[in-house]
Scaffold this active site. Structure first.
Site, PDB file in Angstrom:
ATOM      1  N   LYS A 189       4.160  38.774  -3.925  1.00  8.75           N
ATOM      2  CA  LYS A 189       2.787  38.525  -4.339  1.00  8.75           C
ATOM      3  C   LYS A 189       1.883  39.669  -3.908  1.00  8.75           C
ATOM      4  O   LYS A 189       2.326  40.607  -3.233  1.00  8.75           O
ATOM      5  CB  LYS A 189       2.300  37.198  -3.752  1.00  8.75           C
ATOM      6  CG  LYS A 189       3.294  36.032  -3.988  1.00  8.75           C
ATOM      7  CD  LYS A 189       2.651  34.682  -3.928  1.00  8.75           C
ATOM      8  CE  LYS A 189       1.847  34.405  -5.177  1.00  8.75           C
ATOM      9  NZ  LYS A 189       1.304  33.050  -5.262  1.00  8.75           N
ATOM     10  N   ASP A 235      -0.701  37.637 -13.220  1.00  8.36           N
ATOM     11  CA  ASP A 235      -1.574  36.844 -12.350  1.00  8.36           C
ATOM     12  C   ASP A 235      -3.038  37.008 -12.708  1.00  8.36           C
ATOM     13  O   ASP A 235      -3.569  38.126 -12.724  1.00  8.36           O
ATOM     14  CB  ASP A 235      -1.352  37.286 -10.898  1.00  8.36           C
ATOM     15  CG  ASP A 235      -2.183  36.460  -9.931  1.00  8.36           C
ATOM     16  OD1 ASP A 235      -2.194  35.220 -10.087  1.00  8.36           O
ATOM     17  OD2 ASP A 235      -2.828  37.044  -9.040  1.00  8.36           O
ATOM     18  N   GLU A 259       4.500  39.593  -8.836  1.00 13.68           N
ATOM     19  CA  GLU A 259       3.190  39.250  -9.388  1.00 13.68           C
ATOM     20  C   GLU A 259       2.465  40.547  -9.735  1.00 13.68           C
ATOM     21  O   GLU A 259       2.364  41.431  -8.877  1.00 13.68           O
ATOM     22  CB  GLU A 259       2.443  38.472  -8.280  1.00 13.68           C
ATOM     23  CG  GLU A 259       1.057  38.023  -8.601  1.00 13.68           C
ATOM     24  CD  GLU A 259       0.435  37.295  -7.399  1.00 13.68           C
ATOM     25  OE1 GLU A 259       0.977  36.254  -6.954  1.00 13.68           O
ATOM     26  OE2 GLU A 259      -0.571  37.791  -6.879  1.00 13.68           O
ATOM     27  N   ARG A 287       0.831  -1.221   0.000  1.00 12.17           N
ATOM     28  CA  ARG A 287       0.000   0.000   0.000  1.00 12.17           C
ATOM     29  C   ARG A 287       0.859   1.262   0.000  1.00 12.17           C
ATOM     30  O   ARG A 287       0.580   2.221  -0.724  1.00 12.17           O
ATOM     31  CB  ARG A 287      -0.968  -0.041   1.195  1.00 12.17           C
ATOM     32  CG  ARG A 287      -1.878   1.152   1.383  1.00 12.17           C
ATOM     33  CD  ARG A 287      -2.685   1.608   0.178  1.00 12.17           C
ATOM     34  NE  ARG A 287      -3.214   0.570  -0.655  1.00 12.17           N
ATOM     35  CZ  ARG A 287      -3.363   0.673  -1.982  1.00 12.17           C
ATOM     36  NH1 ARG A 287      -3.001   1.769  -2.627  1.00 12.17           N
ATOM     37  NH2 ARG A 287      -3.841  -0.318  -2.680  1.00 12.17           N
ATOM     38  N   LYS A 310       1.882  25.061  -4.196  1.00 11.31           N
ATOM     39  CA  LYS A 310       0.594  24.478  -3.778  1.00 11.31           C
ATOM     40  C   LYS A 310       0.675  22.948  -3.778  1.00 11.31           C
ATOM     41  O   LYS A 310      -0.038  22.267  -4.518  1.00 11.31           O
ATOM     42  CB  LYS A 310      -0.521  24.998  -4.686  1.00 11.31           C
ATOM     43  CG  LYS A 310      -0.701  26.509  -4.574  1.00 11.31           C
ATOM     44  CD  LYS A 310      -1.783  27.057  -5.505  1.00 11.31           C
ATOM     45  CE  LYS A 310      -1.882  28.578  -5.328  1.00 11.31           C
ATOM     46  NZ  LYS A 310      -2.847  29.203  -6.254  1.00 11.31           N
TER      47      LYS A 310
END
Lengths: 286, 286, 286, 286, 286, 286
Positions: free
Chosen positions: A166, A217, A196, A97, A134
């Site tokens: 950002k 963005d 960004e 597994r 992410k």
């Protein structure tokens, strides 16, 4: 990016530990100690295989062995035997597994990356498909590596290896210029600076301020084109790397690729990876 | 299943470490130390929220704070502020990605679980939707907990908490009877015994041999019905828990639910979880 | 670069553990439990202080406290009280050596960095003094942070955050061009590429091949000047960052600074750091 | 003092991990997988070599190998090949910096220890040069071991292996007698008791109170001689071990050695160790 | 010997983790979140309490609290409330077993130590009862600390804090003299040297060779007396510490104590500790 | 239950580390490096041997080897050589105490388990002797495994693998019915539910409410018999597993066994395990 086995060992050990607890009580009760088996890991759908290096090491940690296998990065059709395993039946059953959980996730990410890469390559051989941060918590290394095996760009590994300013940084700093003011003096000369932007004119300003990479963005393909045009007009297009990010999907990626960016990045590659259907089948016992 | 904060701390620390490295160099260069900000975590699509407990602890670890939030398990519409955060701008920016990576995955799993649960409930209030051990490597706890928050059954946590005799065990043991022969004597009286069968007659044999749970593996709804009928006829349906597993999808789950099982389990809940789209937005600065 | 306290905690714990073992048996036998003391950490020689952030956290971990202190990066004369500590006598005594070991090393590195920086600034306000990866084993973070506090550039944190092609890589690859051939395609667009060269003409070739940074390794000031001239002549000086490394000492650094490089890096900053003489003195007891 | 390899493994792993991160991206891009190389570690200045045991294990952890080498503790002239390494080019390149960081620090400490030892031996064959707990944070084992390899005495490993009552303990206890009052009853009979004194008469009192070791702290050679004389006169010189500590330098150590102490200890051996100049050169490739 | 809480935290965390797994599913299903309870830890038999410091910290780690308690080292009669706990019902129930497992073992060891100490004190106020290294694996610190709380001597903590030459060392070295030959030169002056002897004449030889401690191993009281006499006669009794070890039991310890040793050590204190019967009872709920 | 070697490694490493510290200074000073020895581990009293698997791995970790041995679970008479070890003298001496500490504890638990099992088997071949969670802190795995080797039932491994509602849960929930109300809905179908009762009528109620296991807690044999009779009369005896716990001793266990329970559990098996007397003797040197 590839960890040496001695470091990979540690990570795989965590994965094994969480699954094994105090032991595989089912296998202990059903499999005779010392009985050897041959097993196959089979991909039930077409995919780009990733994770073989990891799975090979995992089986070795339990004293089983991968006899032969395809290679990481190989594209295979449905029903391919991607690896043949041999070892004590208890070891193979105990690792099953964990091994599959690794390879189905990694192959899922690699496969999606390759598929998107093939799409954009029609519009420009050098456009890169990149991952983001992410990734699944704790799986940054494995997720990024899967993207690399798929042919993608790993982008930043973590918060310390490049600057990426950002929207929230710009809000906190009080505008793009403020945000960039201290960056050059505070940041090591070994690191690139990316920012960004949400509007074409911001892209221009960023390029004028000398950033290395501009992330467009959440722009529509039209806005991207507009940004490119302004940069071109100001002789700055070649001075910066253009990355498109936000809102890119399998459906609209071609439209973005047509605009001629350097990089297109997608969080979905890693945060919503669909696992490849694989199974481990014992094909021979002593 | 909920870890006390002192144990959760350790796991969240790993997640933070992998993202932070030697520090968040972008925030250090753009955000003034000591500047406080308010931020919101916003769900951009309808979902069942899961991971708030974890994210709350994560921000506290960096000395930021969640002021108010919805609750784990709440169903929320698109554009809901699921949590309001306050803290030093650097802390909030440093935690942003790790926090989101946790909550978007956990909410994705909880949402899928709830959706399937609602589907099967139409066919039987007590049918359970269960997870499997097909979780992301290293994320067993978080993935299982997300299923629980979604309303699902966690199934086995690991290889040591119940016996589940799968196809490969039966192959190695040389048949169902052999596989079950030693189980009762070797296994603690505190553990249940489940067996995976592929045919109705195997289900009957398993029930006659006294297992606690029978997994009908990769059967069509018709085969499931047939299995149920044989058990019913032999007065054994109430003696065992029936779990359907393998090949269940959003599309066909109702057909399976109609057959009247106790449990339907799906690996896809955890191995192919689609993340919920969420973002963290700074809404106020000092 | 600054770790959040929750991560710093882990590192400081290791340092404490190695010194404490099963307990501070001397303090247990000589100091009454519950007796509070005030103590001072005194710098006995002029220095740039670094490590206060770490030492503050360390004392807090043992429930003692730093009441007031100078700031990391401050230049102080001999016999300055750099921090005042208050707490249970056993805690203060137990932490004393670990705290001092941290602050004397970090201040030693910061002081040497500042001294060299002041020297080169006379020749060019923007010349950077940079560290290398020649740090004490296990102390990469602390050594690099000390350099930063001293005003220096941290350079690469580790092997994964930028490309630096050194002599051995060139040997293995079979020349500069071979070494650079695959770099662009294999390396993420977020990473800079640096190459080490030993001769002026290699510097030119490297610049022509488009590297971001050229390290002039073990060249005399004359050879450096020659390299600069060739680059200038070919219009490439502004396209690359020039780093001088190898053989730089306190004595000859001015000669190198006069050549107008962007960066001068020295391993000795960290591998041969001379500790600052500091002591902790208890100045008041209950 | 020598850790078995299985424990050394853990420590070396930490050192590797901090340098490697997610992988040695430069070597992956420049060195062909599977290409074997021969390399030499060369000492560029005369030194006492220390750290070969560690470096040998480190290379083995990456599946490279040390073919031959000098021995830990050997004195070698400049330009000595201290070790010959063979292995996959990527492994050798990946380990290079970590290996050198270990061996240059350890050899630096061993070399300084041996040099001082040779100085004091002219004044007394049995005088020991000892380390203190003033080691680099986290490197207590490696620093102490380097001193041992250099021929020095390791002194206390940590706070739990012997009693050493220092000035701050005496302040807290309210005098030498108070400090010693509880020590005998509270401390295991397996541990020695040492006390730090600043005046000859304190040395006498300490000897009369039955300590095992007296540290004459920051005394001039004259004061040391005075202390010795008082002890001699009272028939106590042979009952105690005399350790001189504080303010000892390369320059004045002979003056201290002439006074006839048992031990001279110096923090500078470990807190301000100057690294030995060594490099690793690839001398042959496939 | 007492670890600061920040280090104790780590050890207690291990103990909690092994018991909690993914959570206390029983308490989650039966106890309402947020309900506070008061509970008592009750000693059901007379004992010397040890482990309160640890248990207090453990409850705090789960945000419960010890309101009042007796003190570590107190002798209490049967049915004493040794600690009163208050906290969320789930926290108290979750910690119950781990807390009890710690305190019943530690109190068991402390009680046995005190009982033996009281026996030997009748024969000599200064005779010490000492532990050995025969502790439960992983519990060295806790077992030794329990002996200390009981009034015993902790003896060596581990293999690096003193020299103890046992029978197997003598066999390997080829006799007592050989074994001792290198010890003095190789061992730090801060460490004591003990040797195990089996015959009176060996005790004499050891004393003549200048060891600090002689362990009379597995001798009858008569042989012990004989050894003492020989040492006395040679004026060496006061130069060494005499430790009796091997074959000492509750029954014969008085006979050994009468011979006038300095120390009697027993492995059974820690390897066969009988737990004290204690329970935790909830006495009040919200 | 048996951990694979790769996981066992980690646990044994902890045990070694706590004993070794910075090295076995005695063996380094007395044993020549490279000298090989043969040694025997001898059981000095009759016992059931447990821990050989662990000790074998431990010696291998230090590059020594077990040549031959009896098997885990074997009953052996006094003075049996349970294992023969060969290896470098320093390795064997360094591992000696840790190895013995493991095997004497594990064998002690296995021996007690077997002895009690033999007693109860006279009254019913299928009665099980079970452990509890009253294990030494940190040693849950080793203690439970020892019980299993002795022939006993491991019972729950930790708080997450089965539900066991004890007196305190019932108090907090407000009675047996309340306690059981939420259990079925909240708990995974894979877990058994056990409840502790103190009176025969509670046993009946619990059986009527459908629990899987009933623990008769601290009842006299008479009360046990009464409980059985009520269950029998209501046709529920076969529906539940009956476990007797609390107050069971070597003396009264036969009286309990006669009542015909399924399981008898004793905390004393693990919390008050008496170690088996074993020693390691070097029998041959090079």
């Amino acid at each position: 990016m590839e960890l040496p086995e001695v470091l990979l060992h540690e990570r795989l050990l965590e994965f094994l530990k969480e699954d094994i607890g105090f032991g595989d009580i089912t296998s202990e009760a059903t499999a005779t100690l010392g009985k050897r088996v041959n097993a196959q890991i089979i991909a039930k759908e077409p995919c780009v295989v990733a994770g073989l290096h990891e799975v090979k090491k995992l089986f070795e940690m339990l004293k089983a062995e991968i006899l032969k296998s395809v290679s990481d990065g190989d594209e295979v059709p449905a029903d391919t035997v991607v690896a043949e395993v041999v070892g004590d039946s208890r070891a193979v059953l105990m690792a099953e597994r964990t091994a599959l959980n690794i390879i189905v996730r990694m192959s899922g990410i690699a496969t999606a990356t390759r598929r998107l890469l093939n799409k954009v390559k029609k519009h420009g051989q050098t456009i890169r498909i990149a991952a983001t941060r992410k990734t699944a918590p704790g799986l940054r290394y494995f997720d990024k590596r899967s993207v690399a095996i798929g042919g993608g760009d790993t982008h930043r590994f973590r918060l310390d290896d490049a600057v990426l300013i950002k929207d929230n940084h710009i809000v906190v700093a009080g505008g793009v210029e403020n945000a960039l003011r201290n960056v050059r003096s505070k940041i090591s000369f070994t690191k690139k600076v990316e920012i960004e932007v949400k509007k074409p004119e911001e892209a221009l300003k960023a390029a004028q301020l000398g950033v290395d990479i501009i992330m467009l963005d959440n722009m529509t393909p039209e806005k991207v084109r507009e940004s490119m045009a302004i940069l071109e007009k100001n002789g700055l297009r070649d001075k910066v790397i253009i990355e498109i990010s936000g809102g890119v999907t399998e459906e609209n990626i071609s439209a973005y690729a047509e605009t001629g960016p350097d990089v297109i990045s997608l969080g979905s590659l890693t945060h919503s990876a669909k696992a490849i259907d694989m199974s481990l089948e014992i094909v021979k016992t002593d």
